[in-house]
Design an enzyme around this catalytic site. Sequence first.
Site, PDB file in Angstrom:
ATOM      1  N   HIS A  52       0.856  -1.180   0.000  1.00 19.45           N
ATOM      2  CA  HIS A  52       0.000   0.000   0.000  1.00 19.45           C
ATOM      3  C   HIS A  52       0.898   1.237   0.000  1.00 19.45           C
ATOM      4  O   HIS A  52       2.056   1.181   0.432  1.00 19.45           O
ATOM      5  CB  HIS A  52      -0.892   0.009   1.235  1.00 19.45           C
ATOM      6  CG  HIS A  52      -1.953  -1.043   1.207  1.00 19.45           C
ATOM      7  ND1 HIS A  52      -3.073  -0.965   1.992  1.00 19.45           N
ATOM      8  CD2 HIS A  52      -2.058  -2.205   0.504  1.00 19.45           C
ATOM      9  CE1 HIS A  52      -3.844  -2.026   1.771  1.00 19.45           C
ATOM     10  NE2 HIS A  52      -3.242  -2.794   0.874  1.00 19.45           N
ATOM     11  N   GLU A  54       1.045   3.851   1.856  1.00 21.27           N
ATOM     12  CA  GLU A  54       1.572   4.226   3.169  1.00 21.27           C
ATOM     13  C   GLU A  54       2.719   3.317   3.588  1.00 21.27           C
ATOM     14  O   GLU A  54       3.750   3.788   4.098  1.00 21.27           O
ATOM     15  CB  GLU A  54       0.457   4.172   4.227  1.00 21.27           C
ATOM     16  CG  GLU A  54      -0.693   5.122   3.959  1.00 21.27           C
ATOM     17  CD  GLU A  54      -1.815   4.524   3.110  1.00 21.27           C
ATOM     18  OE1 GLU A  54      -2.933   5.062   3.180  1.00 21.27           O
ATOM     19  OE2 GLU A  54      -1.595   3.540   2.376  1.00 21.27           O
ATOM     20  N   CYS A  82      -5.966   2.061   5.841  1.00 16.93           N
ATOM     21  CA  CYS A  82      -6.618   0.804   6.211  1.00 16.93           C
ATOM     22  C   CYS A  82      -5.995   0.332   7.531  1.00 16.93           C
ATOM     23  O   CYS A  82      -4.993   0.879   7.993  1.00 16.93           O
ATOM     24  CB  CYS A  82      -6.420  -0.235   5.106  1.00 16.93           C
ATOM     25  SG  CYS A  82      -4.742  -0.914   5.028  1.00 16.93           S
ATOM     26  N   CYS A  85      -2.184  -0.341   7.283  1.00 13.28           N
ATOM     27  CA  CYS A  85      -1.371   0.871   7.176  1.00 13.28           C
ATOM     28  C   CYS A  85      -1.358   1.642   8.492  1.00 13.28           C
ATOM     29  O   CYS A  85      -0.330   2.207   8.871  1.00 13.28           O
ATOM     30  CB  CYS A  85      -1.887   1.740   6.042  1.00 13.28           C
ATOM     31  SG  CYS A  85      -1.632   0.981   4.419  1.00 13.28           S
TER      32      CYS A  85
END
Length: 155
Positions: A52, A54, A82, A85
């Site tokens: 992801h 992040e 999420c 993250c």
Amino acid sequence: MSDETYLKQAVDLAVANVAEGGGPFGAVIVRDGLVIATGQNRVTRDLDPSAHAEVCAIRAACRAVKSHSLAGATLYTSCEPCPMCLATSLWARLDRVVYAATRDDAAAGGFDDREFYELFGDPDAVWPTVVDAGKHRGAFAPFAAWLAHEARATY
């Protein structure tokens, strides 16, 4: 620079990533007024469900500062993180996370993380992935080795 400036950078990274065939997520990490790393969603490109934006930014920032701790830094992200993250942000010891779009915006855009937020509130017995504690006599051995290691890093 302001939160708005760094959020714009994160959103611009997300839009650019879509044009390059990636997911619509971007992230920027700032410490002492300097951008130390950026990240874009690389899940499908790298075939890595943990890539992801992040997490990619956190990995790059840690390499840049040569530390697993990002204390004193802020993560700016194009969308509400999420659970993975957010947990990674906590492990990285980030001081702050600032996001642009909400989880509801993400759901409207086809990325509904709501089930993951809800899943962590349920007992693990109802998760779609079975998580069991196994039994092994030497289970504590890695921790014993860690405690005995004089040059261990502090988490």
